[in-house]
Motif scaffolding. Sequence first.
Motif, PDB file in Angstrom:
ATOM      1  N   GLY A  10       0.820  -1.210   0.000  1.00 20.21           N
ATOM      2  CA  GLY A  10       0.000   0.000   0.000  1.00 20.21           C
ATOM      3  C   GLY A  10       0.857   1.263   0.000  1.00 20.21           C
ATOM      4  O   GLY A  10       0.398   2.335  -0.399  1.00 20.21           O
ATOM      5  N   ARG A  14       0.826   5.692  -1.493  1.00 19.12           N
ATOM      6  CA  ARG A  14       0.768   6.739  -0.456  1.00 19.12           C
ATOM      7  C   ARG A  14       1.001   8.116  -1.046  1.00 19.12           C
ATOM      8  O   ARG A  14       1.717   8.256  -2.037  1.00 19.12           O
ATOM      9  CB  ARG A  14       1.823   6.461   0.613  1.00 19.12           C
ATOM     10  CG  ARG A  14       1.336   5.435   1.601  1.00 19.12           C
ATOM     11  CD  ARG A  14       2.192   5.421   2.840  1.00 19.12           C
ATOM     12  NE  ARG A  14       1.725   4.361   3.698  1.00 19.12           N
ATOM     13  CZ  ARG A  14       2.517   3.573   4.418  1.00 19.12           C
ATOM     14  NH1 ARG A  14       3.819   3.742   4.380  1.00 19.12           N
ATOM     15  NH2 ARG A  14       2.014   2.648   5.186  1.00 19.12           N
ATOM     16  N   GLY A  48      -1.799   0.706   2.866  1.00 18.82           N
ATOM     17  CA  GLY A  48      -1.137   2.021   2.802  1.00 18.82           C
ATOM     18  C   GLY A  48      -1.709   3.058   3.747  1.00 18.82           C
ATOM     19  O   GLY A  48      -2.050   2.763   4.897  1.00 18.82           O
ATOM     20  N   ILE A  74      -8.211  -4.237   6.610  1.00 21.15           N
ATOM     21  CA  ILE A  74      -8.709  -4.990   5.444  1.00 21.15           C
ATOM     22  C   ILE A  74      -9.580  -4.080   4.568  1.00 21.15           C
ATOM     23  O   ILE A  74      -9.477  -4.104   3.336  1.00 21.15           O
ATOM     24  CB  ILE A  74      -9.504  -6.235   5.901  1.00 21.15           C
ATOM     25  CG1 ILE A  74      -8.567  -7.241   6.579  1.00 21.15           C
ATOM     26  CG2 ILE A  74     -10.227  -6.890   4.729  1.00 21.15           C
ATOM     27  CD1 ILE A  74      -9.294  -8.365   7.325  1.00 21.15           C
ATOM     28  N   VAL A 122      -9.003 -12.077   5.659  1.00 24.05           N
ATOM     29  CA  VAL A 122      -9.468 -12.218   7.041  1.00 24.05           C
ATOM     30  C   VAL A 122      -8.420 -11.614   7.983  1.00 24.05           C
ATOM     31  O   VAL A 122      -7.258 -11.443   7.596  1.00 24.05           O
ATOM     32  CB  VAL A 122      -9.685 -13.706   7.409  1.00 24.05           C
ATOM     33  CG1 VAL A 122     -10.857 -14.292   6.640  1.00 24.05           C
ATOM     34  CG2 VAL A 122      -8.419 -14.518   7.172  1.00 24.05           C
ATOM     35  N   GLY A 124      -5.581 -11.223  10.923  1.00 27.66           N
ATOM     36  CA  GLY A 124      -4.521 -12.091  11.425  1.00 27.66           C
ATOM     37  C   GLY A 124      -3.284 -12.198  10.553  1.00 27.66           C
ATOM     38  O   GLY A 124      -2.365 -12.960  10.881  1.00 27.66           O
ATOM     39  N   HIS A 125      -3.259 -11.458   9.459  1.00 27.49           N
ATOM     40  CA  HIS A 125      -2.058 -11.472   8.602  1.00 27.49           C
ATOM     41  C   HIS A 125      -2.107 -10.214   7.737  1.00 27.49           C
ATOM     42  O   HIS A 125      -2.930  -9.329   7.983  1.00 27.49           O
ATOM     43  CB  HIS A 125      -2.021 -12.757   7.756  1.00 27.49           C
ATOM     44  CG  HIS A 125      -3.200 -12.947   6.841  1.00 27.49           C
ATOM     45  ND1 HIS A 125      -3.455 -14.083   6.129  1.00 27.49           N
ATOM     46  CD2 HIS A 125      -4.217 -12.093   6.497  1.00 27.49           C
ATOM     47  CE1 HIS A 125      -4.540 -13.953   5.399  1.00 27.49           C
ATOM     48  NE2 HIS A 125      -5.024 -12.758   5.617  1.00 27.49           N
ATOM     49  N   HIS A 183       1.355 -12.657  14.282  1.00 30.48           N
ATOM     50  CA  HIS A 183       0.715 -11.386  13.916  1.00 30.48           C
ATOM     51  C   HIS A 183       0.535 -10.585  15.206  1.00 30.48           C
ATOM     52  O   HIS A 183      -0.391 -10.824  15.962  1.00 30.48           O
ATOM     53  CB  HIS A 183      -0.638 -11.667  13.248  1.00 30.48           C
ATOM     54  CG  HIS A 183      -1.348 -10.423  12.798  1.00 30.48           C
ATOM     55  ND1 HIS A 183      -0.883  -9.613  11.784  1.00 30.48           N
ATOM     56  CD2 HIS A 183      -2.504  -9.847  13.221  1.00 30.48           C
ATOM     57  CE1 HIS A 183      -1.713  -8.606  11.606  1.00 30.48           C
ATOM     58  NE2 HIS A 183      -2.696  -8.722  12.461  1.00 30.48           N
ATOM     59  N   ALA A 186      -2.115  -4.780  14.344  1.00 30.19           N
ATOM     60  CA  ALA A 186      -2.683  -4.350  13.067  1.00 30.19           C
ATOM     61  C   ALA A 186      -1.812  -3.238  12.499  1.00 30.19           C
ATOM     62  O   ALA A 186      -1.346  -2.367  13.239  1.00 30.19           O
ATOM     63  CB  ALA A 186      -4.103  -3.852  13.274  1.00 30.19           C
ATOM     64  N   GLY A 187      -1.600  -3.267  11.205  1.00 36.79           N
ATOM     65  CA  GLY A 187      -0.903  -2.172  10.536  1.00 36.79           C
ATOM     66  C   GLY A 187       0.592  -2.112  10.790  1.00 36.79           C
ATOM     67  O   GLY A 187       1.276  -1.250  10.253  1.00 36.79           O
TER      68      GLY A 187
HETATM   69  P1  UTP Z   1      -1.338  -4.518   4.523  1.00 34.91           P
HETATM   70  O1  UTP Z   1      -1.354  -5.762   3.765  1.00 34.91           O
HETATM   71  O2  UTP Z   1      -1.293  -3.238   3.805  1.00 34.91           O
HETATM   72  O3  UTP Z   1      -0.169  -4.632   5.583  1.00 34.91           O
HETATM   73  O4  UTP Z   1      -2.619  -4.528   5.462  1.00 34.91           O
HETATM   74  P2  UTP Z   1       1.065  -3.781   6.050  1.00 34.91           P
HETATM   75  O5  UTP Z   1       2.258  -4.632   5.805  1.00 34.91           O
HETATM   76  O6  UTP Z   1       0.736  -3.412   7.458  1.00 34.91           O
HETATM   77  O7  UTP Z   1       1.107  -2.459   5.187  1.00 34.91           O
HETATM   78  P3  UTP Z   1       1.833  -1.968   3.830  1.00 34.91           P
HETATM   79  O8  UTP Z   1       1.664  -3.026   2.771  1.00 34.91           O
HETATM   80  O9  UTP Z   1       3.261  -1.720   4.190  1.00 34.91           O
HETATM   81  O10 UTP Z   1       1.065  -0.717   3.481  1.00 34.91           O
HETATM   82  C1  UTP Z   1      -2.862  -3.509   6.401  1.00 34.91           C
HETATM   83  C2  UTP Z   1      -3.396  -4.126   7.670  1.00 34.91           C
HETATM   84  O11 UTP Z   1      -4.694  -4.721   7.415  1.00 34.91           O
HETATM   85  C3  UTP Z   1      -4.851  -5.922   8.154  1.00 34.91           C
HETATM   86  C4  UTP Z   1      -3.585  -6.062   9.014  1.00 34.91           C
HETATM   87  O12 UTP Z   1      -3.818  -5.413  10.239  1.00 34.91           O
HETATM   88  C5  UTP Z   1      -2.555  -5.286   8.194  1.00 34.91           C
HETATM   89  O13 UTP Z   1      -1.470  -4.826   8.979  1.00 34.91           O
HETATM   90  N1  UTP Z   1      -5.069  -7.076   7.220  1.00 34.91           N
HETATM   91  C6  UTP Z   1      -4.763  -6.973   5.903  1.00 34.91           C
HETATM   92  C7  UTP Z   1      -5.611  -8.269   7.697  1.00 34.91           C
HETATM   93  O14 UTP Z   1      -5.869  -8.422   8.896  1.00 34.91           O
HETATM   94  N2  UTP Z   1      -5.865  -9.290   6.804  1.00 34.91           N
HETATM   95  C8  UTP Z   1      -5.588  -9.202   5.485  1.00 34.91           C
HETATM   96  O15 UTP Z   1      -5.858 -10.161   4.728  1.00 34.91           O
HETATM   97  C9  UTP Z   1      -5.001  -8.012   5.027  1.00 34.91           C
END
Ligand code: UTP
Length: 234
Positions: A10, A14, A48, A74, A122, A124-125, A183, A186-187
Amino acid sequence: MTVRVAALGGSLLRPEVEDRQAWLRSLSESVRDITRRGIRLVLVVGGGAPAREGIQLAEPLIGEDVAALDRIGIAATRLNARIVSEAISCAGIEVPDTIPESIENALLLAAENAVVIMGGTVPGHTTDNVAIMMACALEADRCLIATNVSHVHSADPRNNPDAIRFEEMSHDELREIVGPPIHRSAGGSGVIDPIGADRARKAGLPLAVLDGRHMERLHACLCGEAFEGTNIEG
Ligand code: UTP
């Protein structure tokens, strides 16, 4: 039929990326060229800025419920996937209207469409793991992780000028850097989601980590050619 799967971080969308519209246009041209070569594509887009903003906004209210914050992340990945999908569609490339929300639905779409664009699934990842799951299910020869650093480094190169960069490394060496498949929040973002790295290691799936801001690197790797970045296998 060759299929290539890429996680598009993401961070590539940005606001601080110099010309995001030019990046999206060149992504469309890359997709056009790749599909003309008869290669099928699955692009998994990260959350992002909207993910970071949404999680920061809600965190003081939600506290430690990681799954709730994940759901906000998500939603942001799906917003970004929709932006990428509409940009590619406007360039005259056929993409499904639907942004699939599960691996199962994405696989159904991939059976009938040359290009599938999706976000997260979902809690958790992260989308890295989603892309790696898709690459495993589709028996792709590797999974690309397009991010905003040039290579996997021994430490974060933004705060550590002495960090060593890897052109080639094994899955075990990657594990030393990203840590166990947990995990934590989040983020929270490292170079590769440790859950995805672990899945790729167990499946023997090669990974390619590269700076997706340089479209020529991303394009070369999607075409199966030599690319600038880190090749992880073995
Ligand atoms: P990202 O895939 O963007 O993760 O999902 P990231 O590595 O934190 O960010 P970038 O790619 O560097 O921008 C953002 C958040 O959304 C949740 C997680 O909390 C993740 O950190 N997420 C995303 C899920 O829980 N499940 C998913 O399938 C995708």
